[in-house]
Design a protein around this motif. Structure first.
Motif, short mmCIF file in Angstrom:
data_model
loop_
_atom_site.label_atom_id
_atom_site.label_comp_id
_atom_site.label_asym_id
_atom_site.label_seq_id
_atom_site.Cartn_x
_atom_site.Cartn_y
_atom_site.Cartn_z
N LYS A 151 -11.48 -9.30 -39.24
CA LYS A 151 -12.14 -8.91 -37.99
C LYS A 151 -11.13 -8.58 -36.92
CE LYS A 151 -15.31 -11.73 -36.55
NZ LYS A 151 -15.90 -13.06 -36.25
N ALA A 152 -10.05 -9.36 -36.86
CA ALA A 152 -9.01 -9.12 -35.85
C ALA A 152 -8.34 -7.76 -36.07
CB ALA A 152 -7.98 -10.25 -35.91
N CYS A 153 -8.17 -7.38 -37.34
CA CYS A 153 -7.58 -6.06 -37.63
C CYS A 153 -8.47 -4.93 -37.09
CB CYS A 153 -7.37 -5.89 -39.13
SG CYS A 153 -6.07 -6.93 -39.81
N VAL A 154 -9.79 -5.08 -37.31
CA VAL A 154 -10.71 -4.08 -36.79
C VAL A 154 -10.61 -4.00 -35.27
CG1 VAL A 154 -13.17 -3.46 -36.56
CG2 VAL A 154 -12.31 -4.36 -38.72
N LEU A 155 -10.57 -5.17 -34.63
CA LEU A 155 -10.47 -5.20 -33.16
C LEU A 155 -9.15 -4.62 -32.68
CD1 LEU A 155 -11.94 -8.78 -32.66
CD2 LEU A 155 -13.03 -6.65 -31.96
N PHE A 156 -8.06 -4.91 -33.41
CA PHE A 156 -6.74 -4.40 -33.02
C PHE A 156 -6.71 -2.87 -33.04
CE2 PHE A 156 -2.43 -3.01 -33.84
CZ PHE A 156 -1.70 -3.73 -32.92
N TYR A 157 -7.18 -2.28 -34.11
CA TYR A 157 -7.13 -0.82 -34.23
C TYR A 157 -8.15 -0.14 -33.32
CZ TYR A 157 -3.87 -1.18 -38.06
OH TYR A 157 -2.75 -1.43 -38.82
N ASP A 158 -9.10 -0.91 -32.77
CA ASP A 158 -10.02 -0.35 -31.79
C ASP A 158 -9.57 -0.63 -30.37
OD1 ASP A 158 -11.99 1.27 -32.66
OD2 ASP A 158 -13.63 -0.14 -32.41
N GLY A 159 -8.40 -1.27 -30.22
CA GLY A 159 -7.84 -1.51 -28.89
C GLY A 159 -8.39 -2.73 -28.19
N ASN A 160 -9.16 -3.58 -28.88
CA ASN A 160 -9.70 -4.80 -28.27
C ASN A 160 -8.73 -5.96 -28.53
OD1 ASN A 160 -12.09 -3.59 -27.39
ND2 ASN A 160 -13.03 -3.82 -29.40
N TYR A 161 -7.63 -5.96 -27.77
CA TYR A 161 -6.53 -6.88 -28.06
C TYR A 161 -6.87 -8.33 -27.66
CZ TYR A 161 -4.29 -2.36 -28.40
OH TYR A 161 -3.99 -1.07 -28.75
N VAL A 162 -7.63 -8.49 -26.59
CA VAL A 162 -7.98 -9.84 -26.17
C VAL A 162 -8.86 -10.52 -27.24
CG1 VAL A 162 -9.21 -11.21 -24.45
CG2 VAL A 162 -7.83 -9.25 -23.73
N GLU A 163 -9.89 -9.78 -27.70
CA GLU A 163 -10.75 -10.32 -28.75
C GLU A 163 -9.98 -10.53 -30.05
OE1 GLU A 163 -11.43 -7.84 -26.87
OE2 GLU A 163 -13.38 -8.12 -25.92
N CYS A 164 -9.04 -9.63 -30.31
CA CYS A 164 -8.20 -9.76 -31.50
C CYS A 164 -7.40 -11.07 -31.45
CB CYS A 164 -7.26 -8.55 -31.60
SG CYS A 164 -6.07 -8.67 -32.95
N GLU A 165 -6.85 -11.35 -30.28
CA GLU A 165 -6.06 -12.59 -30.12
C GLU A 165 -6.94 -13.81 -30.37
OE1 GLU A 165 -3.52 -14.97 -26.68
OE2 GLU A 165 -4.64 -13.16 -26.17
N VAL A 166 -8.18 -13.77 -29.88
CA VAL A 166 -9.10 -14.91 -30.06
C VAL A 166 -9.38 -15.14 -31.55
CG1 VAL A 166 -11.46 -15.72 -29.66
CG2 VAL A 166 -10.19 -14.62 -27.81
N GLU A 167 -9.66 -14.05 -32.29
CA GLU A 167 -9.98 -14.18 -33.71
C GLU A 167 -8.79 -14.71 -34.51
OE1 GLU A 167 -13.07 -13.68 -35.04
OE2 GLU A 167 -13.66 -13.43 -32.93
N ILE A 168 -7.59 -14.20 -34.20
CA ILE A 168 -6.39 -14.67 -34.91
C ILE A 168 -6.11 -16.13 -34.59
CG2 ILE A 168 -3.88 -14.41 -35.03
CD1 ILE A 168 -5.34 -12.43 -36.69
N SER A 169 -6.35 -16.53 -33.34
CA SER A 169 -6.15 -17.94 -32.96
C SER A 169 -7.08 -18.84 -33.79
CB SER A 169 -6.43 -18.13 -31.46
OG SER A 169 -5.53 -17.39 -30.69
#
Length: 672
Positions: A151-169
Motif C-alpha cells: 500500500k505504501a508503494c502505491v501511495l509513494f508513486y502517487d505522491g502521497n508521502y505522508v500517508e506512505c510514511e504512516v503505512e511503512i511505520s
C-alpha cells in the motif's frame, strides 16, 4: 535533480523483492507440470502458460492445484501480461473461497493487487487493504506488514508521502519480531525515500543506513542479488548526500560501486551508478569526463529501451550543458526530454523540463512558465484527489466492515433469539405433550374406572334381573298353585258331584263350570305366554303387541279394554327392559281388572312427555278400593316394584264406587 535515479533504484529493489516473494511462496510444490521453462519467452511463453491454465481448469480443487494457479499468475506477471495474471488470480480467489481457505483467499487478494499494479492503483490499493485485514485476522503479521508495504508503494508513486510514511511505520511495527530481513530491508529503503521526499534528509539517511544493516543479516544464496541490494542502497544514500550538498561523499561511495562485473551482469544498474556519479561530479564542479559519463550511461540505457531512464539522463545532460553555458544544446536536449516525458506521461519530469526551458529559452519563456504552472496545479489537484481517493477507500472499507460487524451482531442476536424461541417452542411442545399424555392417562384411568362401574352395574342389573326372574317364577308358581290349581280342583269336585244328575238345573250349573274351565284355560295360556315373553319382544312392534294383548280380552272379559296409541314414540330405540316391564305392568293390571274391578271400561294409555319420559296410565270405572287397606296387595306391589326397578315413579288413586287410576312415569335415560 538527482531524484529520478533514486526512484529507479527503489524500483529495482521492489522488483527483486517481489520476484523472491512470489517464487518462494510456491516453490515447494511438487508436480509434473513445469512452469520453469526458461527457453520460452514472449508469445510462445504466453501460449504455453495458456495451455497449462486450460489443463488446470479440468482438475479437482485442492491445495496443489491452487498453488499451481498462484505460480501461473506469477509467470503471467513476469511475462508482462497483467490481464491474464489478474484473471488467474481471480480464479484462485474463487477456488479458495469455495473451500474456505483463508490463507489462500488472502494470498489471492495480494496477487490481484499486484496484477492491477500501476494500471489501476486504487484497485491495487483496495485489494492490498483487503489482504492486509485478512492476514491480520489470521495473525500472520509478516504478511500483514507486506501488505502495508505494498500500500505504501502505491501511495509513494502517487505522491502521497505522508500517508506512505504512516503505512511503512505500521509495517515496521509488525516486523519488530520478524526474521524476514528482506521485507524489513525494503520497508527501511522505502521509508528513507519517503522521508527524502518530505525533505527530512537526516532521518531518511538513518533509514537507508538501517537498510544496509539489514543486508548484513540477510541470507541470500545469490551473491549477485545481495550486491544489487547494496548498490541500490548506496545510490539512495548518495542521493541524500547530494541533496545535503555533500557531493564528495557521494562521489567517493559511487566510485567504489563501479566495476567491470557490475557492467557485464547488470548494465542498467551500472548505467545508473555512472550517471549518478557524473551528476555528483557536475554538482561538485568537477566537469572532467562528466559529459562522456552521461553519454556512455545514455548509450547503455538506449540499448535496454527503458524510456524512463533515458528521460532522466537527457534532463541531466541538459543541466550539464546549462552549467557549460551551451544554451542551444541545453534547450535542444531539454525539448527532447520534454517531448519524451509527455509521451510516457511522466508528470514530474515534464515539470522539471518545463522549469529548465522557461529559464533557458527566453523567446518561449512565458509559454513554458504558463505550461509549468498549469501542469503543477493539475498535479496538485490530482494528488489531492488521490489522497482523498485512498482515504475514501480506507473509510469505505472500514464502513463496510463496521456494517458487516453490525450485521453479524444482528445476525447473532437473531440467531440467539431464534434459538431461544425454538427452545421455548420445544419446551411448550414437550409440556403440552406431557399434559396431553397426562390427560390421556387420566382419561384411561377414568375409562377403566367407568368400565369397572359399568361392569358392577351390569352385575347388579343382572342380579336384579335374576331376582325379578325368580320373583316372576315365584309369582307364576303361586298363581298356578293358589289360583289355577284351586280352581281346577273345585271345578273337578263340582263336576264329579253333578255328573250323575240329569236335571235341567244341574245341566245349566254344569255349563257354568265348563265355562269356568275355559277361563282357567285362558289363564294358563296367559301364564305360559308370560314365560316366553323375553324372546317375544325381540324384533316385534311393541304397539302391535299391546294392541293384541288388549284386544285379546274381548272374548274372555266383560270389561271393554281400550289401548290408546301415541305415534310420536319410537319404540325401536326404547330398551327392551322398559318394554318388558311396561307389558307386564299392563298385563298385571288387566288381570286385576278382570278379577276384582268388575268394570265396564278400562283405558290404557302410554304418552311421551318431555324428551325421554314415558307415562303409563290405566283407568277403569270399576268398584274401586281403599288404597291403604290394599297396600300389601301382591299384584299392585309387583307393578310398583317393576316401576321402581326402572327408577320410575308409581302412583295409585282409587275410591269405592268410582274406579281406579294407576300411573307410572319412566325416565328412559335412567338406565343406560
Amino acid at each position: 535533480m538527482k531524484t529520478p535515479f533514486k526512484i529507479i533504484s527503489l524500483f529495482l529493489v521492489l522488483i527483486i523483492f517481489s520476484c523472491n516473494k512470489t517464487e518462494s511462496s510456491s516453490g515447494e510444490i511438487k508436480t509434473s507440470i513445469s512452469l520453469d521453462n526458461k527457453s520460452l519467452v514472449g508469445k510462445r511463453k504466453e501460449k504455453y502458460l495458456d495451455s497449462i491454465f486450460n489443463l488446470l481448469n479440468a482438475k479437482k480443487n485442492d491445495s496443489v492445484i491452487r498453488n499451481l494457479y498462484f505460480r501461473l499468475s506469477t509467470e503471467y506477471y513476469y511475462n508482462k501480461n497483467l490481464n491474464k495474471s489478474l484473471a488467474t488470480s481471480l480464479m484462485v480467489l474463487k477456488l479458495s473461497k469455495d473451500v474456505n481457505d483463508k490463507e489462500g483467499i488472502a494470498k489471492a487478494l495480494y496477487y490481484i493487487g499486484d496484477s492491477y499494479g500501476n494500471i489501476k492503483k486504487d484497485s491495487a490499493y483496495f485489494y492490498y487493504l483487503q489482504a492486509e485485514k485478512l492476514y491480520y485476522k489470521l495473525s500472520d503479521y509478516d504478511n500483514t506488514a507486506r501488505m502495508l508495504f505494498s500500500k505504501a508503494c502505491v501511495l509513494f508513486y502517487d505522491g502521497n508521502y505522508v500517508e506512505c510514511e504512516v503505512e511503512i511505520s505500521k509495517a515496521l511495527q509488525y516486523l519488530k519480531e520478524s526474521k524476514d530481513q528482506e521485507l524489513i530491508y525494503s520497508c527501511n529503503a522505502l521509508m528513507g525515500n519517503c522521508l527524502e521526499k518530505l525533505t527530512n534528509y537526516d532521518k531518511a539517511l538513518w533509514y537507508h543506513q538501517m537498510a544496509l544493516n539489514n543486508l548484513e543479516k540477510m541470507k541470500l544464496s545469490n551473491k549477485d542479488e545481495l550486491n544489487n541490494y547494496n548498490v541500490a542502497s548506496t545510490i539512495n544514500i548518495c542521493n541524500l548526500y547530494d541533496l545535503k550538498g555533500e557531493y564528495s561523499k557521494s562521489i567517493q561511495k559511487l566510485q567504489g560501486l563501479l566495476s567491470k562485473d557490475l557492467e557485464e551482469k547488470w548494465p542498467r544498474l551500472y548505467a545508473n551508478v555512472l550517471s549518478n556519479l557524473a551528476y555528483s561530479k557536475m554538482k561538485n564542479g568537477q566537469y572532467h569526463n562528466v559529459y562522456l559519463m552521461f553519454s556512455r550511461s545514455l548509450k547503455i540505457l538506449e540499448k535496454s529501451g527503458d524510456e524512463s531512464d533515458i528521460l532522466y539522463k537527457k534532463i541531466h545532460i541538459g543541466e550539464y550543458f546549462l552549467t557549460q553555458k551551451d544554451t542551444l544544446k541545453a534547450v535542444q536536449i531539454l525539448k527532447e526530454a520534454n517531448r519524451l516525458a509527455i509521451r510516457i506521461n511522466n508528470s514530474n519530469e515534464i515539470l522539471t523540463s518545463l522549469k529548465l526551458l522557461s529559464s533557458l529559452d527566453k523567446k518561449n519563456s512565458f509559454y513554458y512558465a504558463n505550461e509549468y504552472i498549469n501542469l503543477s496545479d493539475s498535479i496538485n489537484i490530482i494528488q489531492k484527489n488521490a489522497h482523498n481517493k485512498y482515504a475514501r477507500i480506507e473509510y469505505e472499507t472500514s464502513r463496510i466492515e463496521d456494517e458487516n460487524k453490525v450485521l453479524t451482531k444482528k445476525n447473532l442476536y437473531m440467531l440467539i433469539i431464534s434459538f431461544i424461541l425454538i427452545l421455548l417452542f420445544l419446551i411448550i411442545l414437550v409440556l403440552r405433550y406431557s399434559k396431553y399424555k397426562n390427560k390421556e392417562l387420566q382419561f384411561l384411568i377414568k375409562q377403566k374406572k367407568a368400565n369397572e362401574e359399568i361392569y358392577l352395574l351390569l352385575i347388579e342389573q343382572n342380579e336384579k334381573i335374576n331376582i325379578a326372574r325368580e320373583n316372576e317364577k315365584t309369582k307364576i308358581a303361586r298363581e298356578l298353585h293358589d289360583g289355577v290349581m284351586n280352581k281346577i280342583y273345585g271345578i273337578r269336585m263340582n263336576l264329579g258331584f253333578f255328573n250323575a244328575k240329569i236335571e235341567a238345573e244341574i245341566i245349566e250349573k254344569r255349563k257354568k263350570y265348563i265355562a269356568e274351565l275355559q277361563n282357567v284355560e285362558n289363564e294358563i295360556r296367559m301364564i305360559s305366554h308370560e314365560l316366553n315373553q323375553n324372546s317375544f319382544f325381540e324384533g316385534n312392534d311393541f304397539n302391535k303387541m299391546l294392541t293384541i294383548l288388549v284386544d285379546g280380552q274381548k272374548d274372555i272379559s266383560v270389561t271393554q279394554f281400550k289401548y290408546i296409541i301415541d305415534d310420536s314414540i319410537d319404540w325401536s330405540i326404547v330398551q327392551n327392559i322398559y318394554k318388558i316391564n311396561l307389558y307386564r305392568i299392563i298385563q298385571e293390571a288387566i288381570l286385576n281388572v278382570n278379577k276384582y274391578a268388575n268394570a265396564n271400561n278400562c283405558e290404557i294409555k302410554i304418552q311421551k312427555i318431555k324428551d325421554n319420559f314415558l307415562r303409563l296410565t290405566i283407568i277403569d270405572d270399576g268398584v274401586g278400593f281403599h288404597v291403604k287397606t290394599l297396600k300389601n296387595g301382591i299384584g299392585l306391589n309387583n307393578m310398583k316394584d317393576r316401576t321402581i326397578s326402572l327408577k320410575g315413579k308409581f302412583k295409585i288413586k282409587s275410591k269405592i264406587g268410582i274406579g281406579t287410576v294407576i300411573e307410572a312415569v319412566f325416565n328412559l335415560d335412567a338406565i343406560v
